[in-house]
Design a protein around this motif. Structure first.
Motif, PDB file in Angstrom:
ATOM      1  N   ASN A 109     -13.262   9.714 -19.889  1.00 36.95           N
ATOM      2  CA  ASN A 109     -12.085  10.412 -20.870  1.00 36.95           C
ATOM      3  C   ASN A 109     -12.734  11.750 -21.336  1.00 36.95           C
ATOM      4  N   SER A 110     -14.112  11.720 -21.721  1.00 39.85           N
ATOM      5  CA  SER A 110     -14.642  13.080 -22.637  1.00 39.85           C
ATOM      6  C   SER A 110     -16.108  13.140 -21.678  1.00 39.85           C
ATOM      7  N   GLY A 111     -16.587  14.369 -22.011  1.00 40.53           N
ATOM      8  CA  GLY A 111     -17.897  15.008 -21.462  1.00 40.53           C
ATOM      9  C   GLY A 111     -18.950  13.843 -21.876  1.00 40.53           C
ATOM     10  N   ALA A 112     -18.948  13.515 -23.021  1.00 44.15           N
ATOM     11  CA  ALA A 112     -20.082  12.600 -23.649  1.00 44.15           C
ATOM     12  C   ALA A 112     -20.143  11.308 -22.802  1.00 44.15           C
ATOM     13  N   GLU A 113     -18.850  10.684 -22.358  1.00 45.91           N
ATOM     14  CA  GLU A 113     -18.884   9.351 -21.713  1.00 45.91           C
ATOM     15  C   GLU A 113     -19.318   9.723 -20.400  1.00 45.91           C
ATOM     16  N   ALA A 114     -19.051  11.072 -19.841  1.00 40.56           N
ATOM     17  CA  ALA A 114     -19.433  11.170 -18.304  1.00 40.56           C
ATOM     18  C   ALA A 114     -20.925  11.150 -18.285  1.00 40.56           C
ATOM     19  N   VAL A 115     -21.405  11.682 -19.104  1.00 40.90           N
ATOM     20  CA  VAL A 115     -23.007  12.090 -19.197  1.00 40.90           C
ATOM     21  C   VAL A 115     -23.568  10.458 -19.428  1.00 40.90           C
ATOM     22  N   GLU A 116     -23.189   9.627 -20.364  1.00 37.06           N
ATOM     23  CA  GLU A 116     -23.492   8.429 -20.665  1.00 37.06           C
ATOM     24  C   GLU A 116     -23.609   7.614 -19.083  1.00 37.06           C
ATOM     25  N   ALA A 137     -30.684  21.605 -25.729  1.00 33.95           N
ATOM     26  CA  ALA A 137     -29.733  20.904 -24.827  1.00 33.95           C
ATOM     27  C   ALA A 137     -28.586  20.408 -25.659  1.00 33.95           C
ATOM     28  N   TYR A 138     -27.326  20.301 -24.871  1.00 44.22           N
ATOM     29  CA  TYR A 138     -26.110  19.460 -25.800  1.00 44.22           C
ATOM     30  C   TYR A 138     -25.430  18.972 -24.862  1.00 44.22           C
ATOM     31  N   HIS A 139     -25.453  17.438 -25.123  1.00 42.25           N
ATOM     32  CA  HIS A 139     -24.814  16.575 -24.307  1.00 42.25           C
ATOM     33  C   HIS A 139     -23.849  15.765 -24.772  1.00 42.25           C
ATOM     34  N   GLY A 140     -23.634  15.855 -26.259  1.00 43.06           N
ATOM     35  CA  GLY A 140     -22.256  14.907 -26.707  1.00 43.06           C
ATOM     36  C   GLY A 140     -22.727  14.649 -28.035  1.00 43.06           C
ATOM     37  N   ARG A 141     -21.804  13.701 -28.471  1.00 45.67           N
ATOM     38  CA  ARG A 141     -22.081  13.241 -29.953  1.00 45.67           C
ATOM     39  C   ARG A 141     -22.040  11.536 -30.106  1.00 45.67           C
ATOM     40  N   ILE A 207     -29.846  18.380 -16.935  1.00 44.32           N
ATOM     41  CA  ILE A 207     -29.769  19.699 -17.547  1.00 44.32           C
ATOM     42  C   ILE A 207     -28.576  20.488 -17.392  1.00 44.32           C
ATOM     43  N   GLU A 208     -28.315  21.190 -18.247  1.00 48.64           N
ATOM     44  CA  GLU A 208     -27.102  22.224 -18.262  1.00 48.64           C
ATOM     45  C   GLU A 208     -27.558  23.491 -17.509  1.00 48.64           C
ATOM     46  N   PRO A 209     -26.950  23.873 -16.252  1.00 50.06           N
ATOM     47  CA  PRO A 209     -27.385  25.105 -15.342  1.00 50.06           C
ATOM     48  C   PRO A 209     -27.367  26.486 -16.355  1.00 50.06           C
ATOM     49  N   ALA A 240     -26.838  17.606 -13.189  1.00 55.59           N
ATOM     50  CA  ALA A 240     -26.404  18.967 -13.607  1.00 55.59           C
ATOM     51  C   ALA A 240     -25.315  18.626 -14.654  1.00 55.59           C
ATOM     52  N   ASP A 241     -25.415  19.048 -15.712  1.00 47.02           N
ATOM     53  CA  ASP A 241     -24.309  18.745 -16.857  1.00 47.02           C
ATOM     54  C   ASP A 241     -23.513  20.092 -16.579  1.00 47.02           C
ATOM     55  N   GLU A 242     -22.460  20.186 -15.886  1.00 46.23           N
ATOM     56  CA  GLU A 242     -21.642  21.217 -15.600  1.00 46.23           C
ATOM     57  C   GLU A 242     -20.274  21.214 -16.281  1.00 46.23           C
ATOM     58  N   ILE A 243     -20.380  20.324 -17.621  1.00 49.67           N
ATOM     59  CA  ILE A 243     -19.197  20.105 -18.503  1.00 49.67           C
ATOM     60  C   ILE A 243     -18.664  21.461 -19.036  1.00 49.67           C
ATOM     61  N   GLN A 244     -19.402  22.486 -19.488  1.00 47.33           N
ATOM     62  CA  GLN A 244     -19.015  23.654 -19.958  1.00 47.33           C
ATOM     63  C   GLN A 244     -19.273  24.709 -18.958  1.00 47.33           C
ATOM     64  N   THR A 245     -19.980  24.635 -18.006  1.00 49.81           N
ATOM     65  CA  THR A 245     -19.988  25.834 -16.872  1.00 49.81           C
ATOM     66  C   THR A 245     -19.162  25.560 -15.734  1.00 49.81           C
ATOM     67  N   ALA A 269     -16.021  17.847 -17.219  1.00 48.92           N
ATOM     68  CA  ALA A 269     -15.064  17.527 -18.252  1.00 48.92           C
ATOM     69  C   ALA A 269     -14.302  18.777 -18.550  1.00 48.92           C
ATOM     70  N   LYS A 270     -14.464  19.315 -19.792  1.00 51.64           N
ATOM     71  CA  LYS A 270     -13.734  20.708 -20.427  1.00 51.64           C
ATOM     72  C   LYS A 270     -12.631  21.054 -19.455  1.00 51.64           C
ATOM     73  N   GLY A 271     -13.082  22.029 -18.546  1.00 51.09           N
ATOM     74  CA  GLY A 271     -12.257  22.862 -17.686  1.00 51.09           C
ATOM     75  C   GLY A 271     -11.444  22.153 -16.702  1.00 51.09           C
TER      76      GLY A 271
HETATM   77  C1  LIG Z   1     -18.927  19.776 -24.815  1.00 48.13           C
HETATM   78  C2  LIG Z   1     -19.989  19.228 -23.730  1.00 48.13           C
HETATM   79  C3  LIG Z   1     -20.313  17.792 -23.808  1.00 48.13           C
HETATM   80  C4  LIG Z   1     -19.273  16.625 -24.530  1.00 48.13           C
HETATM   81  O1  LIG Z   1     -18.291  16.673 -23.890  1.00 48.13           O
HETATM   82  P1  LIG Z   1     -17.103  16.002 -24.882  1.00 48.13           P
HETATM   83  O2  LIG Z   1     -15.766  15.994 -24.000  1.00 48.13           O
HETATM   84  O3  LIG Z   1     -17.238  16.897 -26.183  1.00 48.13           O
HETATM   85  O4  LIG Z   1     -17.883  14.543 -25.317  1.00 48.13           O
HETATM   86  C5  LIG Z   1     -21.467  17.616 -22.999  1.00 48.13           C
HETATM   87  N1  LIG Z   1     -22.011  18.514 -22.185  1.00 48.13           N
HETATM   88  C6  LIG Z   1     -21.885  19.802 -22.418  1.00 48.13           C
HETATM   89  C7  LIG Z   1     -22.743  20.738 -21.633  1.00 48.13           C
HETATM   90  C8  LIG Z   1     -20.891  20.203 -23.135  1.00 48.13           C
HETATM   91  O5  LIG Z   1     -20.561  21.479 -23.273  1.00 48.13           O
END
Ligand SMILES: *Cc1c(COP(=O)(O)O)cnc(C)c1O
Length: 425
Positions: A109-116, A137-141, A207-209, A240-245, A269-271
């Motif tokens: 459902n969410s980026g954080a869940e994918a990273v987990e 790094a940012y990977h979620g909450r 890592i986020e690219p 690779a955490d490509e959630i934002q990229t 996730a995101k896009g």
């Molecule tokens: C936003 C983001 C997340 C977390 O995604 P959520 O959908 O907010 O849980 C994880 N990694 C990166 C790189 C993000 O930009």
């Protein structure tokens, strides 16, 4: 319609204070490169809901797909009664992500869940525990992803204890690391891993690219390939955490392509779905399939409406060639930002790739971050009707994340508002 002021009063007595909003205006509608608030004011959108509405808000194909799917069925739970849309999204992910090998995906459902889940899969497949992450790094909450995230305030403050077996090493940040080249920065980071963690204990390097919340940090060329090669050598999973990229943001389907790397696992996730909540882990079949049946899942993961929206978003990205659109946005915006930097010595660096561009603000002639000036520019932009985000470990980076379908005219108006915001300093 209730005014923004009315809604804000209601909000204050109903919505938790910990969930804050950047602007005090409430949305009425959005589409293209603009948003309209309930008071009838139009905003230029340089945020795309944090790199989510790459295809634009309420993109026609996405709306049609959502309507059609909503009328057929809204939820069965893929773990109970499966459906084609989920399978089709996984097929698209296999085709679109870099790497010409057999792949599998799982949807969440969410980026954080994918990273987990990427971490779960890497630990299960390797039988190891240590996860290596990077400065900024940012990977979620969620609990695990807070531990993976670098910045304490606001993401982690008071929310511990955090998950164990997370190790943070230096990032390649050319503006701030004394100009180490990619190979030097990678040697420094992997040297730290070898000394402090031990290569044979590492389950994954994550890592986020191009880093997102941490400041749109673009590592020096060669850094990512060197880390990927080190991971392979060490028997660690390279994630690779490509959630934002991801999804055309940097001018390719995925930013990993820009450096020619083929991550073992990719989180997205995101896009992915034009604004509907959907996320995925995609990667090497032997890693993904290492997990026993029933080991991955969730009630809503891969919801059919979100999957229908993702398929329509991906079709829209292909049809409109939004990767090229992202490069076009850079070709228009970067020269304007460079000119702005030439005029304002407070701008230390312009960086980024495609429609993921950043302006880092410093005390002139130094690399000392200027968060106050950054906040002032953002405030002036908001007052003039520009949705503009900041980011960075030091809160001193302005980031541009327009929807990839933004028109040249809207982009020009937004850049003019940004220039005017700098002029107020
Ligand atoms: C936003 C983001 C997340 C977390 O995604 P959520 O959908 O907010 O849980 C994880 N990694 C990166 C790189 C993000 O930009």
């Amino acid at each position: 319609m209730a005014s923004s002021d009315d809604l804000h009063r209601r909000r204050s007595s109903a919505v938790a204070r910990g969930v804050s909003s950047m602007i005090p205006a409430y949305v009425s509608s959005a589409g293209g490169g603009t948003m309209t608030d309930v008071d009838g004011r139009e905003w230029i959108d340089f945020a795309a809901g944090i790199a989510v509405t790459n295809v634009g808000n309420s993109a026609p194909k996405v709306v049609a797909a959502i309507k059609e799917q909503a009328e057929r069925f809204t939820h069965t739970c893929f773990m109970i009664a499966p459906y084609e849309q989920y399978v089709a999204v996984c097929e698209e992910l296999a085709a679109l992500t870099p790497g010409d090998f057999e792949k599998r995906s799982a949807l969440f459902n969410s980026g954080a869940e994918a990273v987990e889940n990427a971490v779960k899969i890497a630990r299960h497949a390797t039988g190891r525990q240590a996860i290596v992450v990077f400065d900024h790094a940012y990977h979620g909450r969620t609990n695990l992803t807070m531990a993976l995230t670098a910045k304490v305030m606001p993401y982690k403050q008071g929310f511990g204890p955090f998950a164990p077996e997370i190790y943070r090493v230096p990032m390649s940040y050319p503006f701030r690391d004394g100009g180490r080249d990619g190979a030097q920065a990678a040697a420094y980071a992997t040297g730290q891993i070898e000394k402090h963690v031990g290569a044979s204990n590492v389950a994954a390097v994550l890592i986020e690219p191009v880093q997102g919340e941490g400041g749109f940090v673009v590592p020096a060329a060669g850094f990512l390939p060197a880390l990927a090669a080190w991971s392979k050598q060490a028997g660690a999973v390279f994630i690779a955490d490509e959630i934002q990229t991801g999804f055309c943001r940097t001018g390719s389907w995925f930013a990993s392509e820009d450096e020619g790397i083929e991550p073992d696992l990719i989180t997205t996730a995101k896009g992915i779905a034009g604004g509907l909540p959907l996320a995925a882990v995609t990667g090497r079949a032997e890693l993904m399939d290492a997990v026993h049946p029933g080991g991955l899942g969730g009630t809503y993961g891969g919801n059919p409406i979100a999957c229908a929206a993702a398929l329509a978003s991906i079709e829209t990205m292909r049809e409109l060639d939004l990767a090229s659109a992202a490069r076009h946005i850079e070709s228009v915006a970067r020269p304007r930002l460079e000119a702005l930097a030439a005029k304002h010595p407070i701008i230390g660096e312009i960086r980024g790739r495609g429609a993921m561009l950043a302006v880092e603000l410093v005390v002139p002639g130094s690399i000392e971050p200027d968060a106050a000036a950054t906040a002032a520019v953002a405030k002036a932009a908001h007052e003039s009707g520009l949705l503009l985000l900041t980011c960075g470990t030091y809160g001193n980076v302005i980031r541009l994340l327009p929807p990839l379908i933004i028109s040249d005219d809207e982009l020009d108006r937004g850049l003019t508002l940004l220039e005017q915001a700098f002029a107020t300093l």
